[in-house]
Design an enzyme around this catalytic site. Structure first.
Site, mmCIF file in Angstrom:
data_model
loop_
_atom_site.group_PDB
_atom_site.id
_atom_site.type_symbol
_atom_site.label_atom_id
_atom_site.label_comp_id
_atom_site.label_asym_id
_atom_site.label_seq_id
_atom_site.Cartn_x
_atom_site.Cartn_y
_atom_site.Cartn_z
ATOM 1 N N GLY A 77 -9.770 -6.861 -1.721
ATOM 2 C CA GLY A 77 -9.997 -7.830 -0.652
ATOM 3 C C GLY A 77 -9.553 -9.226 -1.039
ATOM 4 C CE LYS A 91 -21.880 -14.106 6.030
ATOM 5 N NZ LYS A 91 -21.889 -12.899 6.873
ATOM 6 N NE ARG A 104 -4.181 -1.723 1.796
ATOM 7 C CZ ARG A 104 -5.046 -2.213 2.653
ATOM 8 N NH1 ARG A 104 -4.915 -1.952 3.939
ATOM 9 N NH2 ARG A 104 -6.045 -2.945 2.251
HETATM 10 P P1 AMP Z 1 -15.791 -12.897 0.338
HETATM 11 O O1 AMP Z 1 -15.056 -12.079 1.365
HETATM 12 O O2 AMP Z 1 -17.260 -12.857 0.464
HETATM 13 O O3 AMP Z 1 -15.280 -12.624 -1.065
HETATM 14 O O4 AMP Z 1 -15.456 -14.396 0.664
HETATM 15 C C1 AMP Z 1 -14.170 -14.911 0.585
HETATM 16 C C2 AMP Z 1 -14.135 -16.168 1.397
HETATM 17 O O5 AMP Z 1 -15.055 -17.084 0.870
HETATM 18 C C3 AMP Z 1 -12.785 -16.830 1.374
HETATM 19 O O6 AMP Z 1 -12.249 -16.788 2.671
HETATM 20 C C4 AMP Z 1 -13.107 -18.265 0.955
HETATM 21 O O7 AMP Z 1 -12.428 -19.218 1.730
HETATM 22 C C5 AMP Z 1 -14.593 -18.360 1.214
HETATM 23 N N1 AMP Z 1 -15.226 -19.411 0.414
HETATM 24 C C6 AMP Z 1 -15.152 -19.572 -0.916
HETATM 25 N N2 AMP Z 1 -15.801 -20.687 -1.286
HETATM 26 C C7 AMP Z 1 -16.314 -21.238 -0.171
HETATM 27 C C8 AMP Z 1 -17.085 -22.408 0.088
HETATM 28 N N3 AMP Z 1 -17.453 -23.224 -0.882
HETATM 29 N N4 AMP Z 1 -17.430 -22.667 1.377
HETATM 30 C C9 AMP Z 1 -17.054 -21.828 2.355
HETATM 31 N N5 AMP Z 1 -16.314 -20.715 2.166
HETATM 32 C C10 AMP Z 1 -15.952 -20.426 0.919
#
Ligand code: AMP
Length: 397
Positions: free
Chosen positions: A353, A200, A39
């Site tokens: 992220g 999510k 950064r």
């Molecule tokens: P986000 O911050 O919403 O982009 O989510 C990222 C996170 O989603 C990462 O830490 C991944 O490990 C998790 N993730 C991706 N696929 C899965 C899955 N099938 N089951 C649980 N967690 C997941």
């Protein structure tokens, strides 16, 4: 959609002027040592432009969550030391943010010199966007430049308050974010494909709803895909599902069908018997996830389906990994999609992220056109929301 026609540093006459620059120096620290200075390095282009044009540069940032109190472990002193090293000149750190030392150091700056204020969040007024605090910050300088995209979705004193008292412009980082992502949303090179993944659905509903009116294809992977599988009537074992989002998922798929947009979800998955890197694992087809098993990555048929959908794309926006990429055993899907995006020849935009972390960890960072410097901020941008830190920057005349 907010105006993206913003003043930039190059539109300003900065010679001999004190320029307050909001940076994102929220770097990871371990025992007072910076473990990743990315950064800081990313902020150099704006800082170098200003100092090379004779500005007196006053940098400011937050670091961590000191919650409005002066906590030495959140001091920006290590950042000042790193900046001194990277710029090859001394970058003094003020002992405070708007106090006597900051004022004295700012007043004593000469053309081309650079200083850093202490952590903005040592004052609770920062996150409250307190007007008096913003005014005090502004009183240190003649011009304000915002280059912290990572906090542009927050209306804080240093991101959206100081502008009321100073002429303002964006730095190169924000300029590139709004140029690249703005073009993708408003005038994309087609076909325009969005890939959404991560944990999510609820975090990305706004993005899907905004993109569904703009894209030609929508690809859903990661943990959020299982809610869509439930919406299609499949059982998904113990996979991540948000039951209260199933109706939303159905509505999105219907909208995509009505508009003739290709809407792809996984057709096979690697599933585990528990949420553990060393779980028992098997590959199953769509609709065949056994009871007690959870989806942890997309399978090879899905990789092929998604990769084919990416071929010939003009623009790709990707936010969210395809599986639990932090575990090597379940990183293959994310890695294959990163490769497909890189090889598509499309203008490729990676949300900040986790998506940025995944692309960097898997070695594809230099193959992408743009990796956003803000996680939450890039999501809100893609949702079509107005970002207070961008809205507050003066429009070009
Ligand atoms: P986000 O911050 O919403 O982009 O989510 C990222 C996170 O989603 C990462 O830490 C991944 O490990 C998790 N993730 C991706 N696929 C899965 C899955 N099938 N089951 C649980 N967690 C997941």
């Amino acid at each position: 959609m907010q105006s993206l026609n913003k003043m930039t540093v190059e539109d300003l006459d900065v010679k001999g002027k004190k320029v307050l620059v909001r940076c994102d120096f929220n770097v990871p620290l371990k025992d007072g040592v910076i473990t990743d200075d990315k950064r800081i390095r990313e902020s150099l282009r704006t800082i170098n432009y200003l100092k090379d044009h004779g500005a007196r540069v006053i940098l400011c940032s937050h670091l961590g969550r000191p919650k409005g109190e002066v906590k030495p472990e959140f001091s920006l002193a290590p950042v000042a030391a790193k900046l001194s090293e990277l710029l090859g000149q001394n970058v003094a750190i003020a002992a405070d943010v708007i106090g006597a030392d900051a004022q004295a150091k700012a007043a004593a700056l000469k053309d081309g010199e650079v200083m850093l204020l202490e952590n903005l969040r040592f004052h609770k007024e920062e996150e409250k966007n307190d007007e008096m605090f913003a005014k005090a910050l502004a009183s240190l300088a003649d011009i304000y430049v915002n280059d912290a995209f990572g906090t542009a979705h927050r209306a804080h004193a240093s991101t959206a308050g100081v502008n009321a008292f100073l002429p303002s412009a964006c730095g190169y980082l924000i300029q590139k974010e709004i140029e690249v992502m703005g073009k993708a949303l408003n005038d994309p090179k087609r076909p325009f494909v969005a890939i959404l993944g991560g944990a999510k659905v609820s975090d990305k509903i706004g993005v899907i709803n905004n993109l569904i009116d703009k894209v030609d294809k929508l690809i859903i992977g990661g943990g959020m895909a299982y809610t869509f599988m439930v919406a299609k009537g499949y059982t998904v074992g113990t996979s991540l599902v948000e039951p209260d989002r199933v109706e939303d998922a159905k509505a999105m798929m219907k909208k995509a069908a009505d508009k003739g947009i290709e809407f792809l979800i996984p057709v096979d998955n690697y599933v585990g018997d528990k949420f553990d890197e060393n779980c028992e694992c098997q590959l199953v087809d769509e609709g065949k996830i056994p009871d007690g098993w959870m989806g942890l990555d997309i399978g090879p048929k899905t990789v092929e389906l998604f990769s084919n959908a990416l071929k010939g794309a003009g623009t790709v926006v990707w936010n969210g990994p395809m599986g639990v990429f932090e575990w090597k055993r379940f990183a293959a899907g994310t890695e294959a999609i990163a490769k497909a995006v890189a090889e598509s020849g499309a203008i490729s935009i990676i949300g900040g992220g986790d998506s940025a972390a995944a692309v960097e960890k898997l070695g594809f960072a230099d193959k992408m056109s743009h990796i956003s410097t803000g996680g939450g901020a890039s999501l809100e941008f893609l949702e079509g929301l107005e970002l207070p830190g961008i809205a507050a920057i003066s429009d070009k005349k």
